[in-house]
Design a protein around this motif. Structure first.
Motif, PDB file in Angstrom:
ATOM      1  N   UNK A  57       0.833  -1.200   0.000  1.00 45.50           N
ATOM      2  CA  UNK A  57       0.000   0.000   0.000  1.00 45.50           C
ATOM      3  C   UNK A  57       0.872   1.255   0.000  1.00 45.50           C
ATOM      4  N   UNK A  60       3.040   2.154  -3.096  1.00 44.85           N
ATOM      5  CA  UNK A  60       2.325   2.612  -4.283  1.00 44.85           C
ATOM      6  C   UNK A  60       1.560   3.912  -4.046  1.00 44.85           C
ATOM      7  N   UNK A  61       1.742   4.510  -2.865  1.00 40.60           N
ATOM      8  CA  UNK A  61       1.092   5.786  -2.575  1.00 40.60           C
ATOM      9  C   UNK A  61       2.100   6.914  -2.748  1.00 40.60           C
ATOM     10  N   UNK A  62       1.718   8.007  -3.432  1.00 40.28           N
ATOM     11  CA  UNK A  62       2.639   9.137  -3.513  1.00 40.28           C
ATOM     12  C   UNK A  62       2.874   9.732  -2.128  1.00 40.28           C
ATOM     13  N   UNK A  64       3.262  12.742  -1.237  1.00 40.70           N
ATOM     14  CA  UNK A  64       2.431  13.927  -0.989  1.00 40.70           C
ATOM     15  C   UNK A  64       1.092  13.504  -0.383  1.00 40.70           C
ATOM     16  N   UNK A  65       0.600  12.365  -0.853  1.00 44.13           N
ATOM     17  CA  UNK A  65      -0.696  11.888  -0.376  1.00 44.13           C
ATOM     18  C   UNK A  65      -0.597  11.423   1.075  1.00 44.13           C
ATOM     19  N   UNK A  69      -2.727  13.001   4.011  1.00 49.49           N
ATOM     20  CA  UNK A  69      -3.517  12.227   4.963  1.00 49.49           C
ATOM     21  C   UNK A  69      -3.163  12.618   6.392  1.00 49.49           C
ATOM     22  N   UNK A  72      -4.128  16.586   6.909  1.00 44.51           N
ATOM     23  CA  UNK A  72      -5.528  17.008   6.751  1.00 44.51           C
ATOM     24  C   UNK A  72      -6.508  16.027   7.368  1.00 44.51           C
ATOM     25  N   UNK A  73      -6.181  14.706   7.274  1.00 42.35           N
ATOM     26  CA  UNK A  73      -7.167  13.723   7.721  1.00 42.35           C
ATOM     27  C   UNK A  73      -7.011  13.376   9.201  1.00 42.35           C
ATOM     28  N   UNK A  76      -8.981  15.357  11.649  1.00 37.40           N
ATOM     29  CA  UNK A  76     -10.400  14.993  11.632  1.00 37.40           C
ATOM     30  C   UNK A  76     -10.668  13.751  12.455  1.00 37.40           C
TER      31      UNK A  76
ATOM     32  N   UNK B 202       3.937   8.412  -9.413  1.00 38.19           N
ATOM     33  CA  UNK B 202       3.782   8.848  -8.035  1.00 38.19           C
ATOM     34  C   UNK B 202       4.175  10.317  -7.878  1.00 38.19           C
ATOM     35  N   UNK B 205       2.036  13.544  -8.398  1.00 41.29           N
ATOM     36  CA  UNK B 205       1.228  14.110  -7.315  1.00 41.29           C
ATOM     37  C   UNK B 205       1.855  15.384  -6.754  1.00 41.29           C
ATOM     38  N   UNK B 208       0.443  18.904  -7.113  1.00 45.80           N
ATOM     39  CA  UNK B 208      -0.435  19.463  -6.087  1.00 45.80           C
ATOM     40  C   UNK B 208       0.112  20.786  -5.551  1.00 45.80           C
ATOM     41  N   UNK B 216      -5.011  14.918  -6.308  1.00 41.65           N
ATOM     42  CA  UNK B 216      -5.104  15.430  -4.939  1.00 41.65           C
ATOM     43  C   UNK B 216      -5.651  16.856  -4.930  1.00 41.65           C
ATOM     44  N   UNK B 220      -9.066  18.204  -3.274  1.00 37.67           N
ATOM     45  CA  UNK B 220      -9.195  19.338  -2.362  1.00 37.67           C
ATOM     46  C   UNK B 220     -10.449  20.160  -2.675  1.00 37.67           C
ATOM     47  N   UNK B 229     -12.951  15.409   4.286  1.00 37.43           N
ATOM     48  CA  UNK B 229     -11.516  15.260   4.026  1.00 37.43           C
ATOM     49  C   UNK B 229     -11.104  13.789   3.994  1.00 37.43           C
ATOM     50  N   UNK B 230     -11.489  13.056   5.041  1.00 38.33           N
ATOM     51  CA  UNK B 230     -10.995  11.681   5.181  1.00 38.33           C
ATOM     52  C   UNK B 230     -11.459  10.800   4.024  1.00 38.33           C
ATOM     53  N   UNK B 233      -9.580  11.809   0.700  1.00 39.88           N
ATOM     54  CA  UNK B 233      -8.179  11.381   0.605  1.00 39.88           C
ATOM     55  C   UNK B 233      -8.105   9.873   0.425  1.00 39.88           C
ATOM     56  N   UNK B 236      -8.904   9.263  -3.300  1.00 45.93           N
ATOM     57  CA  UNK B 236      -7.773   9.670  -4.134  1.00 45.93           C
ATOM     58  C   UNK B 236      -6.626   8.665  -3.993  1.00 45.93           C
ATOM     59  N   UNK B 237      -6.352   8.268  -2.728  1.00 45.05           N
ATOM     60  CA  UNK B 237      -5.273   7.301  -2.490  1.00 45.05           C
ATOM     61  C   UNK B 237      -5.579   5.990  -3.188  1.00 45.05           C
ATOM     62  N   UNK B 240      -4.758   6.326  -6.886  1.00 47.20           N
ATOM     63  CA  UNK B 240      -3.308   6.303  -7.113  1.00 47.20           C
ATOM     64  C   UNK B 240      -2.747   4.903  -6.907  1.00 47.20           C
ATOM     65  N   UNK B 241      -3.182   4.243  -5.807  1.00 48.29           N
ATOM     66  CA  UNK B 241      -2.630   2.925  -5.483  1.00 48.29           C
ATOM     67  C   UNK B 241      -2.996   1.922  -6.567  1.00 48.29           C
ATOM     68  N   UNK B 244      -0.744   2.633  -9.654  1.00 53.12           N
ATOM     69  CA  UNK B 244       0.645   2.261  -9.409  1.00 53.12           C
ATOM     70  C   UNK B 244       0.808   0.763  -9.241  1.00 53.12           C
ATOM     71  N   UNK B 245      -0.172   0.114  -8.571  1.00 51.06           N
ATOM     72  CA  UNK B 245      -0.070  -1.330  -8.384  1.00 51.06           C
ATOM     73  C   UNK B 245      -0.097  -2.037  -9.728  1.00 51.06           C
TER      74      UNK B 245
END
Lengths: 215, 281
Positions: A57, A60-62, A64-65, A69, A72-73, A76, B202, B205, B208, B216, B220, B229-230, B233, B236-237, B240-241, B244-245
């Motif tokens: 996981x 493969x995540x940038x 920045x993301x 998270x 920003x997340x 929350x 990757x 991104x 942004x 991303x 926003x 927000x949660x 994201x 979006x994740x 991307x995943x 990329x996968x």
């Protein structure tokens, strides 16, 4: 050129912050990454699966993301730290996946005969691990860890976009104040990063030459 | 299964493993439960948080964001393949006048953070390049430099006897390179190239930061509107995943195929070339 030298203290402060971020995140990534690697080589399927899921996981995540998270997340979800701590968290979580893979491939690179011989002379699992497998794995892991540390140094720049006044952020601010000095500022800051990268690869070359064993 | 650390388990080891499995599974599940509970407690599973994603307008917005992400990444990958070939040719040249500048160029762009480069190009030439141009140019300079290292390692990984035999037959350096080394090297370095494409995708991104409308940044827009927000994201994740996968899976498929069909130790060479790339993080 003037803008570069006038703001040298500011830039040095920025690079100090870059180094702080790098050092703390490297520590965090090393601890978390080693734990993940231990999970991935353990005989317990559920831990292996969890480790693999984490690595696939995060890898493969940038980055920045990951930062988005965390910054920003997480608030929350009622998890709050300072921006600096958040940046260290994001960088550690991301880099740990790569540390895990480096350590794991280091362990897997040990010829099977080594551990078999250790077991044949009656060593326990712990003894096999600490006196035979890990010392050899460490040597294989040194070069990739150096590369990960270099990448981590460069990755700390992303903290600039998330309210951390490290070198790239200082560059951004100074360019907005002195648009004419953009070339001097860019090459000055770039030189700073180049020096850090050269220093890290120099140190790791020395460590490598000390620990390397031809197999 | 790692064969290094343990033998085929006997009855006692199996019992220990079983206990470990129960405890390990419990710990993993407990961790997941804490995360889910935290999500539930702060109301992340509420329907209104996820509702916007069922809206066709929002879906189209995300689709356009995927397209602009792929457009930037694709353009950058194409251009950096070209730049990588040019730089690799420069670095493998017999003439110092080509070799030294190419080496300096590559080492410089590999050592500086990509974001610094993006900001420099955007702040300095943003009015000409735009966000798209600045992002693509920065990605090209960086990935081109990294790819040139992969190409160089790939050429160097072809066994020496190949070029020696070609020279012995009277071929010139150009011919040796083009008809002997490159065709063999491409196969060796293909997995490493695809892995680098994952890195490029990757890194897109990072657009942004300069307000390029990649996923991303568009996300926003969504969460500023719906205050979710949660979920945004996470969506979006997930996109991307997935992208990329898929590319990562292609890379490991290519790696497996090389090791299955190759007569020589091409599989090992593939690994050598892959590990020559220090910029995968």
């Amino acid at each position: 050129m003037g803008a570069l030298f006038d703001n040298l203290p500011k830039l040095l402060e920025g690079f100090l912050r870059t180094l702080e971020l790098t050092a703390l995140s490297a520590l965090g990534a090393l601890v978390l990454g080693t734990m993940l690697a231990a999970m991935r080589v353990s005989p317990v399927p559920s831990l292996r699966l969890a480790g693999a899921a984490y690595v696939n996981t995060v890898r493969n995540t940038p980055l920045v993301l990951v930062f988005a998270f965390v910054f920003f997340a997480l608030p929350r979800l009622e998890i709050r730290f300072s921006f600096f701590q958040f940046a260290v968290l994001a960088l550690s979580v991301y880099t740990a996946a790569f540390v895990c893979e480096a350590v794991r491939s280091g362990v897997n690179a040990i010829p099977t005969g080594q551990a078999e011989a250790a077991r044949a002379v009656g060593m326990t699992f712990g003894q096999t691990l600490t006196t035979v497998v890990l010392p050899q794995a460490f040597r294989t892991v040194v070069p990739p860890l150096g590369n990960i540390l270099i990448a981590l140094t460069k990755n700390t720049s992303i903290a600039a976009a998330f309210a951390n006044a490290e070198a790239t952020d200082v560059f951004d601010g100074l360019v907005r104040d002195n648009p004419d000095a953009i070339y001097a500022l860019f090459f000055g800051v770039a030189l700073g990063y180049v020096l850090i990268v050269l220093a890290i690869s120099g140190v790791f070359r020395i460590i490598e030459s000390r620990v390397v064993v031809l197999r | 299964m790692t064969a290094v650390l343990y033998d085929v388990p006997g009855p006692r080891a199996r019992r220990r493993t079983l206990i470990g499995t129960v405890v390990g599974t419990a710990i993993v599940l407990a961790g997941l439960a804490v995360v889910l509970w935290q999500f539930e407690r702060t109301g992340q599973f509420a329907a209104d948080q996820w509702d916007p994603f069922t809206d066709p307008g929002i879906q189209r917005l995300l689709l356009r964001a995927i397209l602009s992400t792929v457009a930037a990444a694709g353009t950058a990958i194409l251009l950096s393949l070209i730049l990588g070939v040019v730089l690799a040719a420069g670095r493998l040249s017999d003439h110092a006048a080509l070799r030294i500048p190419s080496t300096l160029f590559v080492e410089f762009f590999r050592a500086i953070p990509l974001l610094l480069l993006i900001l420099f190009l955007f702040l300095g030439f943003g009015d000409i390049l735009g966000a798209f141009g600045a992002l693509v140019l920065a990605l090209t300079l960086y990935n081109g430099s990294v790819l040139s290292e992969i190409f160089r390692a790939g050429i160097a990984a072809v066994p020496r006897g190949q070029s020696e035999a070609a020279y012995a037959l009277g071929l010139r350096k150009n011919k040796v390179m083009l008809i002997i080394l490159v065709p063999q090297a491409v196969r060796i370095m293909l997995p490493a190239i695809v892995s680098q494409c994952v890195v490029a995708l990757k890194d897109t991104a990072l657009g942004f930061v300069i307000a390029y409308e990649e996923l991303l940044r568009q996300g926003q827009l969504i969460y500023n509107n719906f205050f979710n927000v949660v979920p945004t994201i996470i969506v979006v994740a997930a996109i991307y995943i997935t992208m990329n996968s898929a590319l990562s899976a292609l890379a490991s498929y290519l790696q497996r195929r090389t090791s299955r069909t190759a007569k020589t130790s091409a599989a090992d060479l593939t690994k050598v070339v892959a590990s020559a790339n220090r910029d995968l993080v």
